[in-house]
Write an enzyme that holds these catalytic residues in place. Sequence first.
Site, PDB file in Angstrom:
ATOM      1  N   LYS A  10       0.838  -1.200   0.000  1.00 44.73           N
ATOM      2  CA  LYS A  10       0.000   0.000   0.000  1.00 44.73           C
ATOM      3  C   LYS A  10       0.874   1.251   0.000  1.00 44.73           C
ATOM      4  CE  LYS A  10      -3.813  -1.990   2.750  1.00 44.73           C
ATOM      5  NZ  LYS A  10      -4.909  -1.794   1.793  1.00 44.73           N
ATOM      6  N   ARG A  54      -9.773 -11.921   2.551  1.00 46.22           N
ATOM      7  CA  ARG A  54     -10.599 -13.013   2.014  1.00 46.22           C
ATOM      8  C   ARG A  54      -9.824 -14.331   2.025  1.00 46.22           C
ATOM      9  NH1 ARG A  54     -11.440  -9.812  -3.528  1.00 46.22           N
ATOM     10  NH2 ARG A  54     -11.103  -8.134  -2.027  1.00 46.22           N
TER      11      ARG A  54
HETATM   12  N1  BES Z   1      -7.982  -4.049   4.668  1.00 43.50           N
HETATM   13  C1  BES Z   1      -8.177  -3.689   3.306  1.00 43.50           C
HETATM   14  C2  BES Z   1      -9.523  -3.001   3.078  1.00 43.50           C
HETATM   15  C3  BES Z   1      -9.704  -1.638   3.693  1.00 43.50           C
HETATM   16  C4  BES Z   1      -9.560  -0.513   2.920  1.00 43.50           C
HETATM   17  C5  BES Z   1     -10.099  -1.501   5.006  1.00 43.50           C
HETATM   18  C6  BES Z   1      -9.761   0.737   3.472  1.00 43.50           C
HETATM   19  C7  BES Z   1     -10.301  -0.266   5.556  1.00 43.50           C
HETATM   20  C8  BES Z   1     -10.150   0.854   4.791  1.00 43.50           C
HETATM   21  C9  BES Z   1      -8.125  -4.928   2.427  1.00 43.50           C
HETATM   22  O1  BES Z   1      -7.286  -5.937   2.866  1.00 43.50           O
HETATM   23  C10 BES Z   1      -7.652  -4.499   1.094  1.00 43.50           C
HETATM   24  O2  BES Z   1      -6.535  -4.072   0.997  1.00 43.50           O
HETATM   25  N2  BES Z   1      -8.510  -4.600   0.091  1.00 43.50           N
HETATM   26  C11 BES Z   1      -8.185  -4.197  -1.224  1.00 43.50           C
HETATM   27  C12 BES Z   1      -8.696  -5.246  -2.172  1.00 43.50           C
HETATM   28  C13 BES Z   1      -8.209  -5.062  -3.591  1.00 43.50           C
HETATM   29  C14 BES Z   1      -6.722  -5.340  -3.670  1.00 43.50           C
HETATM   30  C15 BES Z   1      -8.980  -6.000  -4.470  1.00 43.50           C
HETATM   31  C16 BES Z   1      -8.853  -2.849  -1.489  1.00 43.50           C
HETATM   32  O3  BES Z   1      -9.982  -2.659  -1.046  1.00 43.50           O
HETATM   33  O4  BES Z   1      -8.221  -2.012  -2.117  1.00 43.50           O
HETATM   34 MN    MN Z   2      -5.274  -5.625   2.189  1.00 43.66          MN
END
Ligand code: BES
Ligand code: MN
Length: 495
Positions: free
Chosen positions: A275, A349
């Site tokens: 990230k 997931r």
């Molecule tokens: N923990 C994140 C989701 C999240 C985003 C929680 C913002 C709280 C605030 C999750 O693990 C994630 O990174 N999801 C990705 C999925 C994508 C790579 C398909 C996302 O939502 O960007």
């Molecule tokens: Mn994530």
Amino acid sequence: MTSRGTLPTINVVAGDASALDAPVLAIVMAKPAALDASLAALDEATGGALARTIARGDFTGRRDEVLHLAGGTRGPARILLVGAGDAPDRAVALKRAGALAARRASALDAGAVAVVVVPGAEGTALEALVTGLTMGAWEYRDLKSPPKEPRSPVTSITVVVGDAARDEGAVRAGESVGAGYALARRLQMMPGNLCTPDFLADTARDIAARHALEVTVLGRREMESLRMGSFLAVAQGTPQEPRLVALEYRGGGDARPLVLVGKGICFDTGGISIKPAERMEWMKYDMSGAAGVLGAMEAIARLRLKVNVVGLVGATTNMPSGTAINPGDVVQASNGTFIEIVNTDAEGRLVLADVLAYAKKYDPAAVVDAATLTGAVVIGLGNSLHGVMGNDPALVQELLGAGTRAGEPGWELPLWPDYEEQIKSDTADIKNTGGRAAGTITAGLFLKVFAEGYPWVHLDVAGTAYSESDLVALPRGGTGRPVGTFVEFVRARAR
Ligand code: BES
Ligand code: MN
Ligand code: ZN
């Protein structure tokens, strides 16, 4: 170190609030037309200031309204008029007003607060008020040095009720749910270097020890024997021991249990699909689903609900490292499904896949998971509503109703079969992301593959479990959601 958080003592008294020798009396009201007769003595002590304030329209009782008045010649030293607003559900309105009242009293360094609702509340409305009061009095101070000027946040709450014998039960129930929220919020506030997978496991052990629940903690070795290749794929990037925690509460004889499942990513860097640095610190909240499950188990045990409940937590951290999974890697989950990991940041997931498959061994009556799963749910539903989806329409309705009663509303998103196409993989059975379109739904469709053989609902709480801005009744940080939704769901199923 335990993780119960600071809980105020709660006293119940019946009678006239004007006689209370309290530093602050909060009077919670919705749209008063005139001063309620029950406040006549207090009004007299203030020389009629209360009645004049209302007659002039200086306090109208709308949601989040607070007016601070000096106390009178006797009785409470200060008076806070707190608006409850005219939301159709009084319990929801009083929960928020209670939190605001306690938060404002804490800001006054009052140390203690007495609270009266006008007109009086009982049953679930009174319970919700007390839950709100405990939430508003709660602060996370564990990592702050004592201030030079000593503070006196609220540590004692006196609830003025109509009939102490009748209302004691509702007050104690509200206190129980408040304790669940406090436990969840403390875990949420703790940074990732303190709230580790082992700490979540220790918290579960602590809950088990205090309420005589059964607890099981699996580590890497046990998960390897269970062939949890999906969960372990996330955990292979970190030296910390991953933990699958099962907490079993037995209040329902031989009935099939309800299973609550929580995503417990103690920190989510994204892994190799890392990230951006900006705001990454908020990813300590990626264990909020797990916090919600543990908080709910604490509340359910305190409430002694006549129902069987299993809480499952899948805990690890998502790290980039020489041992981490790479995009394109294929792993096999415990139900046999081959998964192509195209983005290591879609890790929640992957963890939930094996935990949902594991849930089947309990022969559950229903399974509900909570997870900060997608950024897409924040785009779609914002910060008030969590996403609700599942494989059983009646169970979806149950969770929507539970959320409404708890003041934690959700909104259903369809697990539309057309979108299954987006998570088909060229090399494996499925892949772990389906692109940006309908990102919350494709995450739900991914989980559905593993939630097999029982009614299941998924709550995507990424937008609601914590707040990056002040929420008026609660500060920035963990909100404790969905503790209330879980408790309302379980309680409605209890004997
Ligand atoms: N923990 C994140 C989701 C999240 C985003 C929680 C913002 C709280 C605030 C999750 O693990 C994630 O990174 N999801 C990705 C999925 C994508 C790579 C398909 C996302 O939502 O960007
Ligand atoms: Mn994530
Ligand atoms: Zn995550």
